[in-house]
Design a protein around this motif. Structure first.
Motif, PDB file in Angstrom:
ATOM      1  N   ALA A 261     -18.365  60.335 100.799  1.00  0.00           N
ATOM      2  CA  ALA A 261     -19.220  61.455  99.418  1.00  0.00           C
ATOM      3  C   ALA A 261     -18.109  62.462  99.337  1.00  0.00           C
ATOM      4  N   ALA A 262     -16.881  62.780 100.040  1.00  0.00           N
ATOM      5  CA  ALA A 262     -15.323  63.533  99.906  1.00  0.00           C
ATOM      6  C   ALA A 262     -14.753  62.679  98.412  1.00  0.00           C
ATOM      7  N   ALA A 263     -14.863  62.147  98.266  1.00  0.00           N
ATOM      8  CA  ALA A 263     -13.820  61.662  97.367  1.00  0.00           C
ATOM      9  C   ALA A 263     -14.873  61.751  95.300  1.00  0.00           C
ATOM     10  N   ASP A 264     -15.978  61.150  96.010  1.00  0.00           N
ATOM     11  CA  ASP A 264     -16.903  61.584  95.319  1.00  0.00           C
ATOM     12  C   ASP A 264     -17.387  62.867  94.575  1.00  0.00           C
ATOM     13  N   ALA A 265     -16.856  63.651  95.367  1.00  0.00           N
ATOM     14  CA  ALA A 265     -17.594  65.458  94.797  1.00  0.00           C
ATOM     15  C   ALA A 265     -15.866  65.863  94.531  1.00  0.00           C
ATOM     16  N   ALA A 266     -14.921  64.323  94.629  1.00  0.00           N
ATOM     17  CA  ALA A 266     -13.359  65.576  94.531  1.00  0.00           C
ATOM     18  C   ALA A 266     -13.484  65.014  92.448  1.00  0.00           C
ATOM     19  N   PHE A 267     -13.320  64.113  92.281  1.00  0.00           N
ATOM     20  CA  PHE A 267     -13.764  63.624  90.789  1.00  0.00           C
ATOM     21  C   PHE A 267     -13.421  62.214  90.681  1.00  0.00           C
ATOM     22  N   GLU A 268     -13.848  62.120  89.614  1.00  0.00           N
ATOM     23  CA  GLU A 268     -14.520  60.143  88.790  1.00  0.00           C
ATOM     24  C   GLU A 268     -13.309  59.667  88.693  1.00  0.00           C
ATOM     25  N   GLY A 269     -13.161  59.007  88.786  1.00  0.00           N
ATOM     26  CA  GLY A 269     -11.660  57.585  88.910  1.00  0.00           C
ATOM     27  C   GLY A 269     -10.401  57.726  90.122  1.00  0.00           C
ATOM     28  N   GLY A 270      -9.193  57.944  89.421  1.00  0.00           N
ATOM     29  CA  GLY A 270      -7.882  58.128  90.439  1.00  0.00           C
ATOM     30  C   GLY A 270      -8.415  56.930  91.509  1.00  0.00           C
ATOM     31  N   GLY A 271      -6.481  56.923  91.892  1.00  0.00           N
ATOM     32  CA  GLY A 271      -6.730  56.200  93.226  1.00  0.00           C
ATOM     33  C   GLY A 271      -6.125  56.699  94.525  1.00  0.00           C
ATOM     34  N   ILE A 272      -6.353  55.442  95.644  1.00  0.00           N
ATOM     35  CA  ILE A 272      -6.249  56.474  97.105  1.00  0.00           C
ATOM     36  C   ILE A 272      -5.292  55.525  97.499  1.00  0.00           C
ATOM     37  N   SER A 273      -4.129  56.527  98.546  1.00  0.00           N
ATOM     38  CA  SER A 273      -3.241  56.403  98.946  1.00  0.00           C
ATOM     39  C   SER A 273      -3.534  56.307 100.732  1.00  0.00           C
ATOM     40  N   GLY A 274      -3.377  56.197 101.295  1.00  0.00           N
ATOM     41  CA  GLY A 274      -3.261  56.190 102.953  1.00  0.00           C
ATOM     42  C   GLY A 274      -3.983  55.394 104.018  1.00  0.00           C
ATOM     43  N   ALA A 275      -4.016  56.244 104.841  1.00  0.00           N
ATOM     44  CA  ALA A 275      -4.501  55.466 105.628  1.00  0.00           C
ATOM     45  C   ALA A 275      -5.613  54.219 105.167  1.00  0.00           C
ATOM     46  N   PRO A 276      -6.749  54.649 104.218  1.00  0.00           N
ATOM     47  CA  PRO A 276      -7.689  53.522 104.483  1.00  0.00           C
ATOM     48  C   PRO A 276      -6.752  52.225 103.548  1.00  0.00           C
ATOM     49  N   LEU A 277      -6.046  52.548 102.743  1.00  0.00           N
ATOM     50  CA  LEU A 277      -5.507  51.107 101.848  1.00  0.00           C
ATOM     51  C   LEU A 277      -4.363  50.215 103.133  1.00  0.00           C
ATOM     52  N   ASN A 278      -4.336  50.323 104.388  1.00  0.00           N
ATOM     53  CA  ASN A 278      -3.530  49.880 105.410  1.00  0.00           C
ATOM     54  C   ASN A 278      -3.899  48.620 105.045  1.00  0.00           C
ATOM     55  N   ALA A 279      -4.766  48.012 105.268  1.00  0.00           N
ATOM     56  CA  ALA A 279      -4.851  46.672 105.616  1.00  0.00           C
ATOM     57  C   ALA A 279      -4.709  45.508 104.347  1.00  0.00           C
ATOM     58  N   ARG A 280      -5.452  46.406 103.154  1.00  0.00           N
ATOM     59  CA  ARG A 280      -5.402  45.993 102.226  1.00  0.00           C
ATOM     60  C   ARG A 280      -3.672  45.413 102.031  1.00  0.00           C
ATOM     61  N   SER A 281      -2.998  46.968 102.447  1.00  0.00           N
ATOM     62  CA  SER A 281      -1.817  46.338 101.375  1.00  0.00           C
ATOM     63  C   SER A 281      -0.782  45.654 102.585  1.00  0.00           C
ATOM     64  N   LEU A 282      -1.209  45.266 103.902  1.00  0.00           N
ATOM     65  CA  LEU A 282      -0.265  44.723 104.599  1.00  0.00           C
ATOM     66  C   LEU A 282      -1.075  43.221 104.558  1.00  0.00           C
ATOM     67  N   ALA A 283      -2.552  42.874 104.104  1.00  0.00           N
ATOM     68  CA  ALA A 283      -2.576  41.561 103.057  1.00  0.00           C
ATOM     69  C   ALA A 283      -2.380  41.220 102.222  1.00  0.00           C
ATOM     70  N   VAL A 284      -1.345  41.899 100.917  1.00  0.00           N
ATOM     71  CA  VAL A 284      -1.282  41.429  99.502  1.00  0.00           C
ATOM     72  C   VAL A 284       0.378  41.483  99.611  1.00  0.00           C
ATOM     73  N   LEU A 285       0.963  42.231 101.065  1.00  0.00           N
ATOM     74  CA  LEU A 285       2.100  41.857 101.654  1.00  0.00           C
ATOM     75  C   LEU A 285       2.609  40.176 101.628  1.00  0.00           C
ATOM     76  N   ARG A 286       1.514  40.269 103.071  1.00  0.00           N
ATOM     77  CA  ARG A 286       1.336  38.666 103.294  1.00  0.00           C
ATOM     78  C   ARG A 286       1.271  37.552 102.835  1.00  0.00           C
ATOM     79  N   ARG A 287       0.584  37.879 101.496  1.00  0.00           N
ATOM     80  CA  ARG A 287      -0.124  36.722 100.416  1.00  0.00           C
ATOM     81  C   ARG A 287       1.632  36.681  99.578  1.00  0.00           C
ATOM     82  N   ILE A 288       2.169  38.024  99.017  1.00  0.00           N
ATOM     83  CA  ILE A 288       3.082  37.526  98.416  1.00  0.00           C
ATOM     84  C   ILE A 288       4.310  36.666  99.402  1.00  0.00           C
ATOM     85  N   ARG A 289       4.361  36.914 100.837  1.00  0.00           N
ATOM     86  CA  ARG A 289       5.754  36.389 101.177  1.00  0.00           C
ATOM     87  C   ARG A 289       5.374  35.235 101.599  1.00  0.00           C
ATOM     88  N   ALA A 290       4.361  34.214 101.544  1.00  0.00           N
ATOM     89  CA  ALA A 290       3.573  33.352 102.232  1.00  0.00           C
ATOM     90  C   ALA A 290       3.892  32.432 100.582  1.00  0.00           C
TER      91      ALA A 290
END
Length: 367
Positions: A261-290
């Motif tokens: 709700a906090a993001a939806d109240a801010a504005f439409e669109g945009g990119g999210i950085s920070g803690a929520p990205l941790n797991a997915r960024s790690l998964a992509v890193l592992r995919r690249i290394r594989a």
């Protein structure tokens, strides 16, 4: 510990009373003041710049004093890199810069999401242009540290003219940078992410490599790609002889947020950085290394907040680490503290240097 509490209990609450972009401007002014007052930058550098031999990392053809770097987006116009290096970063990636100056998207375009320890931005590559960044980089003292430049597409450049646009930027900054990063993964320039298609991306990468044949060129990818799309980009990077890849840019997936709700109240669109990205960024890193093994330099970016986060990325194959949002939330001592804690963690695991642990996590087969 006292200095950390001072920032978290006094300075950060005051900064967070300001709109997010205004607070960023204040922080940037403080960093520029650090380098403009005689002797202050040098005293800060002596106190905070990396000096632990366990952190020394050979990458990008150089010995970096720490694998912890400042990600692109913070120092958009190459004005803050000296201060960042003095505060304990082992390297800095400036930009994103574009071939022509551009104001970026309308405000508001930066929002804090404190419930998720995240930022939401739709800046749209606001910057003074590649020529201005080149001039700023030309004035630096290379002995003070490694500085790379992140280049993106100008908003006014048609997609079918993207290669020429990237070439122009590369030529402007390459003579004065230590490495280049090709950004086709920001969600805030219309159509940009479509350039991650290998057929569209190949001429762009060819143009950048041709414009900067002596520099390491890295590709920064989005976290929202499918596994097969990641594999295709790895294959392209290997085919073209790129130095490495950065995993990852910001995400457009608001489903990762606890407080959407906090993001939806801010504005439409945009990119999210920070803690929520941790797991997915790690998964992509592992995919690249594989897919790539040790044939590409891997740089981890997205959601790194603690030494344990950093250590997990190192073991998954990242030689270098980049932070941005955690720097905002945890303050000016963050890079110094993260480096010290990462070095201690490496020693506790029996390694003399952090780099010895790169890629020690078993590789899962890419499917």
């Amino acid at each position: 510990m006292l200095r950390r509490m001072f920032y978290q209990r006094l300075i950060r609450p005051l900064l967070f009373l300001l709109p997010a972009e205004a607070a960023h401007v204040c922080g940037a002014l403080a960093m520029r003041l650090l380098t403009s007052l005689p002797g202050l930058a040098e005293r800060t550098r002596r106190a905070l710049a990396p000096s632990d031999p366990a952190l020394v990392t050979h990458a990008l053809g150089r010995d970096l004093p720490s694998p912890v770097g400042l990600a692109a987006g913070f120092d958009k116009d190459a004005r803050l890199f000296d201060a960042a290096l003095a505060l304990g970063f082992g390297f800095v990636e400036v930009g994103t810069v574009t071939a022509v100056p551009q104001p970026g998207n309308d405000r508001p375009r930066l929002a804090r999401l404190p419930g998720d320890r995240a930022l939401l931005n739709r800046f749209g590559f606001n910057n003074a242009g590649a020529a201005a960044a080149g001039r700023a980089l030309a004035a630096r003292d290379p002995a003070r540290g490694v500085v790379g430049a992140n280049i993106g597409k100008s908003k006014v450049a048609p997609l079918d003219a993207a290669a020429a646009d990237y070439r122009h930027s590369a030529r402007a900054v390459a003579p004065h940078a230590d490495f280049l990063v090709v950004n086709v993964s920001s969600p805030n320039t219309p159509g940009l992410r479509s350039l991650q298609d290998p057929e569209s991306l190949r001429p762009i990468l060819d143009a950048v490599v041709e414009a900067a044949p002596e520099l390491p060129v890295l590709l920064k990818v989005a976290p929202d790609l499918l596994d097969g799309e990641v594999d295709a980009l790895v294959d392209l990077a290997l085919d073209l002889g790129l130095a490495g890849m950065i995993a990852t840019n910001t995400t457009i997936d608001r489903g990762m947020l606890r407080d959407r709700a906090a993001a939806d109240a801010a504005f439409e669109g945009g990119g999210i950085s920070g803690a929520p990205l941790n797991a997915r960024s790690l998964a992509v890193l592992r995919r690249i290394r594989a897919r790539a093994g040790d044939r590409l330099l891997l740089v981890a970016s997205g959601g790194i907040e603690t030494a344990q986060d950093a250590w997990e990325r190192v073991r998954a194959g990242a030689t270098l680490l980049e932070v941005y949002t955690a720097f905002v939330y945890h303050g000016p001592l963050f890079a110094h503290r993260l480096g010290a804690e990462l070095a201690a963690l490496a020693r506790a695991q029996g390694y003399a240097r952090v780099q010895e642990a790169v890629g020690t996590e078993p590789v899962a087969a890419a499917r």
